[in-house]
Design an enzyme around this catalytic site. Structure first.
Site, PDB file in Angstrom:
ATOM      1  N   TYR A 195      -4.366  -9.534   3.863  1.00 19.51           N
ATOM      2  CA  TYR A 195      -4.429  -8.103   4.153  1.00 19.51           C
ATOM      3  C   TYR A 195      -4.046  -7.912   5.615  1.00 19.51           C
ATOM      4  O   TYR A 195      -4.776  -8.338   6.522  1.00 19.51           O
ATOM      5  CB  TYR A 195      -5.836  -7.564   3.887  1.00 19.51           C
ATOM      6  CG  TYR A 195      -6.206  -7.615   2.419  1.00 19.51           C
ATOM      7  CD1 TYR A 195      -5.735  -6.643   1.535  1.00 19.51           C
ATOM      8  CD2 TYR A 195      -7.017  -8.625   1.914  1.00 19.51           C
ATOM      9  CE1 TYR A 195      -6.063  -6.680   0.188  1.00 19.51           C
ATOM     10  CE2 TYR A 195      -7.352  -8.668   0.575  1.00 19.51           C
ATOM     11  CZ  TYR A 195      -6.881  -7.693  -0.289  1.00 19.51           C
ATOM     12  OH  TYR A 195      -7.194  -7.729  -1.608  1.00 19.51           O
ATOM     13  N   ASP A 213       0.837  -1.198   0.000  1.00 14.66           N
ATOM     14  CA  ASP A 213       0.000   0.000   0.000  1.00 14.66           C
ATOM     15  C   ASP A 213       0.875   1.252   0.000  1.00 14.66           C
ATOM     16  O   ASP A 213       2.050   1.201   0.358  1.00 14.66           O
ATOM     17  CB  ASP A 213      -0.894   0.031   1.256  1.00 14.66           C
ATOM     18  CG  ASP A 213      -1.954  -1.058   1.202  1.00 14.66           C
ATOM     19  OD1 ASP A 213      -2.265  -1.507   0.081  1.00 14.66           O
ATOM     20  OD2 ASP A 213      -2.444  -1.461   2.276  1.00 14.66           O
ATOM     21  N   TYR A 217       6.259  -9.350   7.671  1.00 15.48           N
ATOM     22  CA  TYR A 217       5.874  -7.970   7.957  1.00 15.48           C
ATOM     23  C   TYR A 217       6.290  -7.570   9.367  1.00 15.48           C
ATOM     24  O   TYR A 217       6.430  -8.409  10.253  1.00 15.48           O
ATOM     25  CB  TYR A 217       4.347  -7.819   7.874  1.00 15.48           C
ATOM     26  CG  TYR A 217       3.774  -8.064   6.511  1.00 15.48           C
ATOM     27  CD1 TYR A 217       3.660  -7.023   5.589  1.00 15.48           C
ATOM     28  CD2 TYR A 217       3.320  -9.324   6.144  1.00 15.48           C
ATOM     29  CE1 TYR A 217       3.116  -7.237   4.339  1.00 15.48           C
ATOM     30  CE2 TYR A 217       2.770  -9.553   4.901  1.00 15.48           C
ATOM     31  CZ  TYR A 217       2.676  -8.508   3.990  1.00 15.48           C
ATOM     32  OH  TYR A 217       2.139  -8.719   2.757  1.00 15.48           O
TER      33      TYR A 217
END
Ligand SMILES: [Zn+2]
Length: 507
Positions: A451, A309, A378
């Protein structure tokens, strides 16, 4: 049928020496020294005569044939004059703009040329009877001969190598009689294949059709002769070059990028004709890498193994990407040039690239397939409304994998269909951020396509379980970084080791 008899007859028709060899079915390097090969094949070589007249026995001499010296079977395609014309044409094109060591010629031949082969085929059958087969051509086909003869000559004169994936030189040829002969061919076609002509209103006369249908076993010589001469009529004009177009190879340049900014989109972000962000990863990379390879940067395609993003950084070893560059002027990239590009991109301060290199086109599958199987790593900076308790911290140490059900997030519903997808979370590991008792740094390993923001806060139960539902308290995600993508591609290269400085340091 003796070689000598065959060649004598061909000479009487004015057929050039290269084509004589074609009818002797010479292969590969045998075209290099024509006279030597003729001798090897027990054919007398007549040094004086260029256009064939001397070797003709009086009874074979077709009236006025061969005076003008244009070979009636190749229409001068293999003559030195044409080679020079072709070479001149290539050099006068944009050829010099391309820095490609490898070339390939794609020659579009006039149909007249195919008709000439057929006329000679009929002629040989008449002359030599059953020695000449009706469905296997008596010669090495022109297309093949172009590869055997013209390719090596042109490559040598240009100092290039032949390669099917090299710079493509598209050459269009025509002949003065082409239109006239194609018109006759349409009529001949109707007569020779009446059944087909009856149900096909318009028969498309093509090179393929000529190749397949037009041979003595399928078309009668008498029918053919109503429209064309056997052997070929006196040819006055050689083939002519009409155009040369160059098509550079498709080059793929791969590397890994790190996204250092939280205000940068992946590709140009434009909504209702308005740019929402001034720049993008794609544009920054293409701006610095593209000009080395191409004039037109808008034809370059940028691909990457997934994306992040706008507000997410991508750190660690970075994300694999590849640029597909069509019609490339340049097909190589030295390590030194690559390093300069890496530095130029780094100077943007927003993106950094490394491992930049030219890769084979086949390697693109690396980036295109297996996307779902890859693991992504992440690091999320998260906040609770209260100081983090030991209990919460314990709940967020999950070393084993678990599955979640994730509905398409509301924020992407405008471009993705609504589905509930199962996704695997491989591990979760949280620690309290130094200096802030309400903040957590959470390392998460997930299946690609998860997500993460929704995994953290749950999005009102649209993702279950979520880290928030696991601890039973709202968790807010404040910043997210991609820290790893488990795709070991492209291979690691340290371009900085190949700069002049590095060389000097070694000395
Ligand atoms: Zn010829």
């Amino acid at each position: 049928m003796k070689n000598q008899d065959l060649v004598d007859y061909l000479r009487s028709c004015g057929v050039c020496e290269i084509c004589q060899l074609r009818y002797l079915k010479a292969r590969g390097s045998e075209y290099k020294d024509v006279k030597e090969t003729l001798r090897k094949l027990d054919v007398r070589v007549n040094e004086i005569v260029e256009n064939g007249e001397a070797a003709i026995s009086p009874d074979d001499r077709p009236a006025k044939k061969a005076r003008l010296g244009v070979c009636p079977t190749c229409l001068g395609l293999f003559s030195e004059d044409f080679q020079m014309e072709l070479l001149g044409g290539i050099l006068a094109s944009d050829f010099a703009k391309y820095d490609c060591q490898k070339i390939v010629l794609a020659i579009c031949l006039p149909m007249s040329l195919q008709l000439k082969q057929l006329a000679m085929w009929f002629a040989l059958q008449r002359k030599f009877g059953a020695d000449v087969d009706g469905s296997n051509p008596p010669d090495v086909p022109i297309k093949e001969a172009v590869k055997l003869i013209l390719h090596p000559i042109i490559c040598e004169k240009l100092g290039k190598e032949y390669d099917a994936n090299g710079l493509m030189i598209n050459i269009d040829l025509t002949h003065k009689l082409e239109d006239e002969e194609v018109e006759k061919l349409v009529k001949l076609n109707r007569e020779a294949f009446p059944a087909k002509a009856a149900y096909q209103k318009r028969v498309e006369i093509s090179r393929g059709l000529l190749e397949k249908q037009y041979q003595p076993s399928k078309v009668k010589a008498e029918t053919f002769e109503k429209y064309f001469q056997i052997p070929c009529s006196n040819v006055e004009e050689p083939v002519r070059l009409t155009s040369i177009n160059l098509q550079g190879p498709l080059i793929c340049v791969a590397g890994r990028y790190r996204k250092l900014s939280r205000e940068l989109s992946h590709t140009p972000w434009i909504m209702n004709g308005q740019r929402l962000m001034e720049d993008s990863i794609e544009e920054i990379i293409i701006r610095h890498v593209g000009p080395h390879f191409a004039d037109k940067l808008d034809k370059i395609t940028f691909m990457s193994s997934g994306r992040e993003d706008v507000d997410v950084r991508c750190l660690g070893k970075g994300r694999p990407f590849v640029l597909e560059i069509p019609n490339a002027l340049n097909s190589s990239l030295s390590k030194e040039q690559a390093y300069k590009m890496e530095q130029a991109v780094d100077a943007s301060g927003k993106v950094s690239i490394l491992n930049l290199q030219v890769v084979a086109r086949e390697d693109l599958t690396q980036i295109k397939t297996g996307e779902e199987q890859k693991r992504k790593f992440y690091r999320a900076l998260c906040a609770l409304n209260e100081p983090v308790s030991v209990e919460v911290l314990k709940k967020l140490q999950i070393p084993q994998s678990f599955e979640i059900q994730q509905k398409t997030p509301i924020r992407v519903l405008h471009r993705r269909p609504l589905h509930t997808r199962p996704r695997t979370i491989y591990s979760v590991k949280a620690k309290i951020q130094r200096g802030n008792s309400r903040a957590l740094v959470i390392d998460i390993v997930t299946q690609a396509g998860t997500y993460i923001k929704e995994l953290v806060h749950g999005e009102f139960g649209r993702t279950t379980p979520s880290l928030s539902s696991i601890v039973g308290k709202p968790i807010d995600i404040q910043a997210l970084d991609v820290v790893g993508i488990d795709l070991e591609w492209p291979p690691e290269v340290d371009n900085s080791l190949h700069t002049e400085e590095a060389h000097q340091n070694k000395r």
